[in-house]
Every structure is written in C-alpha cells, then in structure tokens.
Motif scaffolding. Structure first.
Motif, PDB file in Angstrom:
ATOM      1  N   ALA A 147       7.544   7.974 -10.123  1.00 34.89           N
ATOM      2  CA  ALA A 147       6.933   7.144 -11.164  1.00 34.89           C
ATOM      3  C   ALA A 147       7.205   5.667 -10.942  1.00 34.89           C
ATOM      4  O   ALA A 147       6.429   4.817 -11.388  1.00 34.89           O
ATOM      5  CB  ALA A 147       7.444   7.572 -12.537  1.00 34.89           C
ATOM      6  N   SER A 148       8.301   5.341 -10.249  1.00 35.89           N
ATOM      7  CA  SER A 148       8.677   3.939 -10.048  1.00 35.89           C
ATOM      8  C   SER A 148       8.245   3.386  -8.694  1.00 35.89           C
ATOM      9  O   SER A 148       8.479   2.215  -8.399  1.00 35.89           O
ATOM     10  CB  SER A 148      10.200   3.788 -10.186  1.00 35.89           C
ATOM     11  OG  SER A 148      10.861   4.623  -9.241  1.00 35.89           O
ATOM     12  N   SER A 149       7.611   4.214  -7.850  1.00 34.75           N
ATOM     13  CA  SER A 149       7.229   3.784  -6.504  1.00 34.75           C
ATOM     14  C   SER A 149       6.032   2.853  -6.539  1.00 34.75           C
ATOM     15  O   SER A 149       5.162   2.965  -7.398  1.00 34.75           O
ATOM     16  CB  SER A 149       6.907   4.994  -5.623  1.00 34.75           C
ATOM     17  OG  SER A 149       8.035   5.827  -5.461  1.00 34.75           O
ATOM     18  N   GLU A 150       6.003   1.923  -5.598  1.00 33.17           N
ATOM     19  CA  GLU A 150       4.854   1.036  -5.446  1.00 33.17           C
ATOM     20  C   GLU A 150       3.971   1.454  -4.290  1.00 33.17           C
ATOM     21  O   GLU A 150       2.801   1.089  -4.234  1.00 33.17           O
ATOM     22  CB  GLU A 150       5.338  -0.405  -5.241  1.00 33.17           C
ATOM     23  CG  GLU A 150       6.043  -0.981  -6.465  1.00 33.17           C
ATOM     24  CD  GLU A 150       6.460  -2.422  -6.267  1.00 33.17           C
ATOM     25  OE1 GLU A 150       6.787  -2.778  -5.109  1.00 33.17           O
ATOM     26  OE2 GLU A 150       6.447  -3.186  -7.236  1.00 33.17           O
ATOM     27  N   LEU A 151       4.524   2.210  -3.354  1.00 33.39           N
ATOM     28  CA  LEU A 151       3.790   2.725  -2.204  1.00 33.39           C
ATOM     29  C   LEU A 151       4.063   4.215  -2.085  1.00 33.39           C
ATOM     30  O   LEU A 151       5.081   4.712  -2.557  1.00 33.39           O
ATOM     31  CB  LEU A 151       4.217   2.015  -0.921  1.00 33.39           C
ATOM     32  CG  LEU A 151       4.118   0.491  -0.880  1.00 33.39           C
ATOM     33  CD1 LEU A 151       4.756  -0.042   0.397  1.00 33.39           C
ATOM     34  CD2 LEU A 151       2.667   0.041  -0.967  1.00 33.39           C
ATOM     35  N   THR A 152       3.136   4.937  -1.457  1.00 37.51           N
ATOM     36  CA  THR A 152       3.375   6.351  -1.227  1.00 37.51           C
ATOM     37  C   THR A 152       4.437   6.513  -0.139  1.00 37.51           C
ATOM     38  O   THR A 152       4.684   5.604   0.661  1.00 37.51           O
ATOM     39  CB  THR A 152       2.087   7.058  -0.785  1.00 37.51           C
ATOM     40  OG1 THR A 152       1.551   6.395   0.362  1.00 37.51           O
ATOM     41  CG2 THR A 152       1.065   7.041  -1.910  1.00 37.51           C
ATOM     42  N   GLU A 153       5.052   7.682  -0.108  1.00 41.69           N
ATOM     43  CA  GLU A 153       6.133   7.884   0.851  1.00 41.69           C
ATOM     44  C   GLU A 153       5.600   8.101   2.264  1.00 41.69           C
ATOM     45  O   GLU A 153       4.450   8.505   2.464  1.00 41.69           O
ATOM     46  CB  GLU A 153       6.991   9.083   0.441  1.00 41.69           C
ATOM     47  CG  GLU A 153       6.297  10.423   0.498  1.00 41.69           C
ATOM     48  CD  GLU A 153       7.238  11.573   0.191  1.00 41.69           C
ATOM     49  OE1 GLU A 153       7.983  11.996   1.107  1.00 41.69           O
ATOM     50  OE2 GLU A 153       7.246  12.036  -0.961  1.00 41.69           O
ATOM     51  N   ILE A 169       4.492  10.051  14.359  1.00 40.40           N
ATOM     52  CA  ILE A 169       4.826   8.895  13.528  1.00 40.40           C
ATOM     53  C   ILE A 169       4.443   9.181  12.078  1.00 40.40           C
ATOM     54  O   ILE A 169       3.309   9.558  11.795  1.00 40.40           O
ATOM     55  CB  ILE A 169       4.077   7.645  14.024  1.00 40.40           C
ATOM     56  CG1 ILE A 169       4.459   7.342  15.480  1.00 40.40           C
ATOM     57  CG2 ILE A 169       4.369   6.446  13.121  1.00 40.40           C
ATOM     58  CD1 ILE A 169       3.704   6.179  16.089  1.00 40.40           C
ATOM     59  N   PRO A 170       5.375   9.037  11.144  1.00 37.54           N
ATOM     60  CA  PRO A 170       5.056   9.305   9.731  1.00 37.54           C
ATOM     61  C   PRO A 170       3.950   8.387   9.224  1.00 37.54           C
ATOM     62  O   PRO A 170       3.833   7.237   9.633  1.00 37.54           O
ATOM     63  CB  PRO A 170       6.387   9.018   9.006  1.00 37.54           C
ATOM     64  CG  PRO A 170       7.428   9.129  10.060  1.00 37.54           C
ATOM     65  CD  PRO A 170       6.776   8.649  11.321  1.00 37.54           C
ATOM     66  N   SER A 171       3.122   8.904   8.323  1.00 36.07           N
ATOM     67  CA  SER A 171       2.043   8.138   7.730  1.00 36.07           C
ATOM     68  C   SER A 171       2.210   8.094   6.215  1.00 36.07           C
ATOM     69  O   SER A 171       2.848   8.962   5.628  1.00 36.07           O
ATOM     70  CB  SER A 171       0.676   8.776   8.060  1.00 36.07           C
ATOM     71  OG  SER A 171       0.456   8.824   9.444  1.00 36.07           O
ATOM     72  N   ARG A 172       1.633   7.053   5.594  1.00 37.13           N
ATOM     73  CA  ARG A 172       1.636   6.979   4.145  1.00 37.13           C
ATOM     74  C   ARG A 172       0.755   8.094   3.587  1.00 37.13           C
ATOM     75  O   ARG A 172      -0.336   8.339   4.081  1.00 37.13           O
ATOM     76  CB  ARG A 172       1.121   5.624   3.675  1.00 37.13           C
ATOM     77  CG  ARG A 172       2.006   4.456   4.066  1.00 37.13           C
ATOM     78  CD  ARG A 172       3.267   4.392   3.238  1.00 37.13           C
ATOM     79  NE  ARG A 172       4.086   3.232   3.561  1.00 37.13           N
ATOM     80  CZ  ARG A 172       5.299   3.014   3.058  1.00 37.13           C
ATOM     81  NH1 ARG A 172       5.822   3.878   2.210  1.00 37.13           N
ATOM     82  NH2 ARG A 172       5.975   1.941   3.395  1.00 37.13           N
ATOM     83  N   LEU A 173       1.232   8.745   2.541  1.00 33.50           N
ATOM     84  CA  LEU A 173       0.515   9.871   1.964  1.00 33.50           C
ATOM     85  C   LEU A 173      -0.614   9.394   1.050  1.00 33.50           C
ATOM     86  O   LEU A 173      -0.434   9.211  -0.155  1.00 33.50           O
ATOM     87  CB  LEU A 173       1.485  10.766   1.186  1.00 33.50           C
ATOM     88  CG  LEU A 173       2.352  11.692   2.033  1.00 33.50           C
ATOM     89  CD1 LEU A 173       3.242  12.546   1.153  1.00 33.50           C
ATOM     90  CD2 LEU A 173       1.495  12.576   2.919  1.00 33.50           C
TER      91      LEU A 173
END
Length: 479
Positions: A147-153, A169-173
């Motif tokens: 709830a407090s995130s500004e970007l996806t993980e 390489i990890p990507s934004r969800l």
C-alpha cells in the motif's frame, strides 16, 4: 524542418482575426481553385502523411505555445494510460491466434489490437490472476504491491513453467510494459493497483466481519475469486467515471461536453486505427521540459524518463492534479524539444512515420462536415488547410525562417490537424470542437461496446472518488 532566428509570440485571437481577413485572398481562401489537388505536386505520394517544414519542436515556438498553459499536467499521463487501455496495435501476422473475423482486426491494414477488451483497464489488470498469475498474490488474488509502494516490485519472470534462470534480469511487475515508459505513468498505474487492493480488503472485511488482514489468505479460493470480480467491477466503474467526467471535462470543448448523448451518437465513431494513431497521438504535445515534483525539486523531463532514477525523486500529486496544481500544460501545435534526439529526429517525425505506415489519414473534411452538424448553427468550424496554414504563419510572426504551406496540411495526419485546431480554437488548453467531438464520441462508443457486470457488493459508507486526484487521495489515506 527549419528553426527560428528569434522568439515568437502568439495571440490566438489576433491570429484568427487576421486569418479571417485573408479569407478573401485567392491564395488563402478555403475554397480557392485547386484546393485539395496539391498532393502529387508536393511530393506527398498520394494519401501518405507528410511532415510540414514548420519546426513544431522549435524551443521558441514551444515556449510561446505554452504561455497560456492551463491544464494540470497530471492529465498528460492519465491520457497516456487511457490510450494504452484503448489499444496496442501490432502487425496481425505477429499474433498467431488472430483471425480475420475477429472484431478487433482491421483486414485492410493488417493490424491487430492486443488489448482484447478496450476501456476495461486491461492495461493494468493484464489477463487477471489466472492468465497473468505473476502480477498477483495467489493467496489473496490482489496485486503484488504494498500500500505504501510508489513503484511495483522487481520480479524475475519464470521461463515457461520451469525455474527462473540465474541470469534473468528482474522486471517491474506491470501488465503492460508501455506503462514503464516514464516513472510518472508507472506511478499512476501503481495507484490503480493499490486502489484495487484497497477496495478488495474493504469488501472482505465487510463480508467477513472481524477478520484480520493477515487471515485473508486463509479464505476459500472461490470466495476470493468472487471478491476479485466484484472489486474489478467497482474499480472499472471508478475508471469510467474518472475518464468520462474528469478527463473529458478537462480536454473537451464546453460546447461538446454538453451535447446530449443521443445527438452525439448520430456521428460515426473513428476506427480503432484512426482513434489510436490519429486522435490519441495528439496527446504527445502535452509534456513540458521540466516539472515541479515537490516543493524543492525540479528535475528535467529527461531525468524523469531515466529508469535508473525512477525511485529517487519524491512526488507530490497535488502539484499535478486538482485545483492547486502548479504544473500546467495545454494542447497545442508543438512538441517539447526534450523529445528531440537530433535536428530532425523528433517525436513529431516518429508520429508522422507511424501515421504514414498505418494510414491514419482519415478524410478530415468529411469529419468536419459531420461534426459541424452537432454544433450550434452559427458555429465557425473552418479547418481547411489554407485557413490553418494562415493561422500558423501569422502566429509565428515575421521572424520565422520557415512558413507552413497549405498543401503540406492537405496530407497531414489527423492528429496534427487536431493539435493545430486546439492551438487556436481550444478552450482552457483543451481540444478544439472537432478534436473534442471525436474524442468524446469514440470513448462513449467504446464504453457502450464493453460488456461487464455491475458490482453487486457495495462498501458501507463508501464515497466513491469522482476524479483522478480523489482516487490518489483515497489510496494515500489508507496507505
């Protein structure tokens, strides 16, 4: 494309008056002999879109166009999110499952819309918790975001059904990778994901009184799936309300916003191709070179677009939405010079190239004639190439080293004509009458085509947000 030797100043009213005075001249009158016959002579190759020599990304011209900026700049990105929700055109032969009888396929152009259900927030939801399981916590069927995130993980996506390779390489969800274009658009998407999660939690707590949040994952999967469906229906109602009442009120000409729906429906809506490439592309005129993100920071747009910096700057949404917004923009016949990667490689040319490729050059004069029937009888709606060229050249003033020619606008794509119309005939920074009618008609038509169930569950004491800023405030209050 040429540049200016000195800055320009624009007085839209004076430009319109001067252009009216020129209407009697054989060289500028809308009905001058030979009108509409200059395509081959000017090297436009038939119906192909062409780029005027007038430099729409010139810094002096752009600054002059923005002098009366009045639209809260957050709507720049909200309109981009809307565009992504309406469609994503790709070559049909790149989609193995596409069939000619599919209603979203345009056989003449060979394009396929990857958004299967336009205007349903598919750009945020993807294919749901079953079709795109990596976007959701499977124990609650909510978006995988705090709830407090500004970007996806950051999340390493698995390859098929096997384990994640160590070098992935990890990507934004995000369901739609286009929403990673800018951190601003990314954050708006996050707000809608968080709004969904908030509504879902409230529905669960109301249906199962006294349940703790950490116990939600222990509920039956069938119950959670029903909550997901009810939540998405509630969120979709909010999305439609925000677009049709908030965004349209900002961008639509007042005369058009008040046209009764039954009268508006007599106008044939644009095709998907013309809507995406001939209408929604006109929003590319909106971004400025820099924005005030908070009380002490003012980075350049190029920094905002830098993914390496996307999590390192604070954002006060009230500077972008609402009555106190300090960042303002407007629709105009210009582009920010920050989008330039060279003297001729600009977003403007990229847009023109796309219009040339997909053929988004609908018969504009026919559109004007049909749109004029919906406006008051005495309403002036002259968007002929001669008249618009005269307006542009008068506004640029005598110091411009290049002028726009009428024959160049005869083969200009629809989005460019709408940008010029907004420059001189828009109200409060929005579209002119034609652009407003086309935008509202397409959205009303698309909304009417969408089949979805109204939410059966309601939240006691819930005051549904009416604007994008209220959605943001609702999410922040419960973060």
């Amino acid at each position: 494309m040429k540049t200016y030797e000195s800055s320009v100043s624009i007085d839209p009213e004076q430009s319109v008056q001067q252009a009216h005075q020129l209407e009697g001249s054989p060289s500028t009158a809308p009905d001058a002999p030979g009108h509409g016959q200059h395509g081959a002579e000017s090297g436009t190759d038939g119906d192909r879109a062409t780029a005027p020599r007038f430099d729409l990304a010139n810094k002096a011209w752009r600054q002059a166009c923005m002098e009366n900026a009045s639209i809260p700049a957050g709507y720049t990105y909200l309109s981009q999110l809307l565009g992504h929700d309406l469609g994503n055109s790709v070559p049909a032969n790149s989609v193995p499952s596409s069939k000619p009888q599919n209603r979203l396929l345009s056989p003449a152009l060979g394009l396929y819309n990857l958004i299967e259900n336009p205007f349903s927030l598919e750009t945020v939801y993807g294919k749901g918790p079953v079709g795109t399981p990596h976007l959701y916590f499977q124990d609650t069927l909510r978006f995988r975001i705090k709830a407090s995130s500004e970007l996806t993980e950051l999340f390493p996506l698995p390859l098929d059904d096997g384990p994640v390779a160590p070098n992935v390489i990890p990507s934004r969800l995000l369901a739609d990778p286009r929403n990673r274009d800018t951190a601003m658009l990314h954050r708006l998407t996050v707000v809608w994901m968080q709004y969904h999660n908030l509504v879902s939690k409230k529905l669960v707590q109301q249906q199962v009184p006294g349940i703790r949040e950490d116990e939600h994952g222990k509920l039956r999967k069938s119950f959670l799936l029903d909550i997901y469906v009810q939540t998405r229906a509630t969120v979709l109602e909010t999305w439609h309300r925000v677009v049709m009442k908030d965004l349209l009120r900002v961008f639509c000409h007042p005369e058009v916003f008040e046209i009764p729906l039954n009268k508006l429906s007599t106008l044939k809506p644009l095709s998907t191709t013309d809507a995406l490439h001939g209408l929604m592309r006109s929003f590319h005129a909106l971004p400025l070179e820099d924005y005030q993100l908070n009380s002490s920071d003012r980075p350049l747009l190029k920094d905002i677009r830098n993914q390496l910096l996307e999590g390192k700057w604070g954002l006060d949404w009230q500077l972008f939405f609402g009555p106190t917004a300090t960042n303002k923009t407007r629709m105009s016949a210009s582009y920010t010079s920050q989008f330039s990667t060279g003297s001729t490689k600009t977003i403007a040319l990229a847009d023109l190239a796309t219009s040339l490729k997909v053929g988004a050059t609908t018969d504009i004069q026919t559109l004007i004639a049909e749109a004029k029937k919906l406006l008051p009888d005495n309403y002036h709606l002259d968007l002929s190439p001669n008249y618009l060229a005269a307006l542009m050249n008068i506004a640029a003033g005598p110091n411009a080293t290049s002028e726009i020619m009428a024959h160049e606008l005869e083969r200009a794509p629809l989005f460019l004509i709408l940008m010029i119309e907004a420059q001189f005939f828009g109200e409060s920074g929005g579209f002119g009458p034609l652009g407003s009618i086309l935008l509202r008609r397409y959205l009303e038509h698309t909304k009417a085509q969408l089949m979805f169930s109204r939410p059966e569950l309601t939240i006691n004491g819930w005051q549904p947000p009416q604007t994008m800023y209220e959605v943001i405030q609702t999410v922040q209050q419960h973060a």
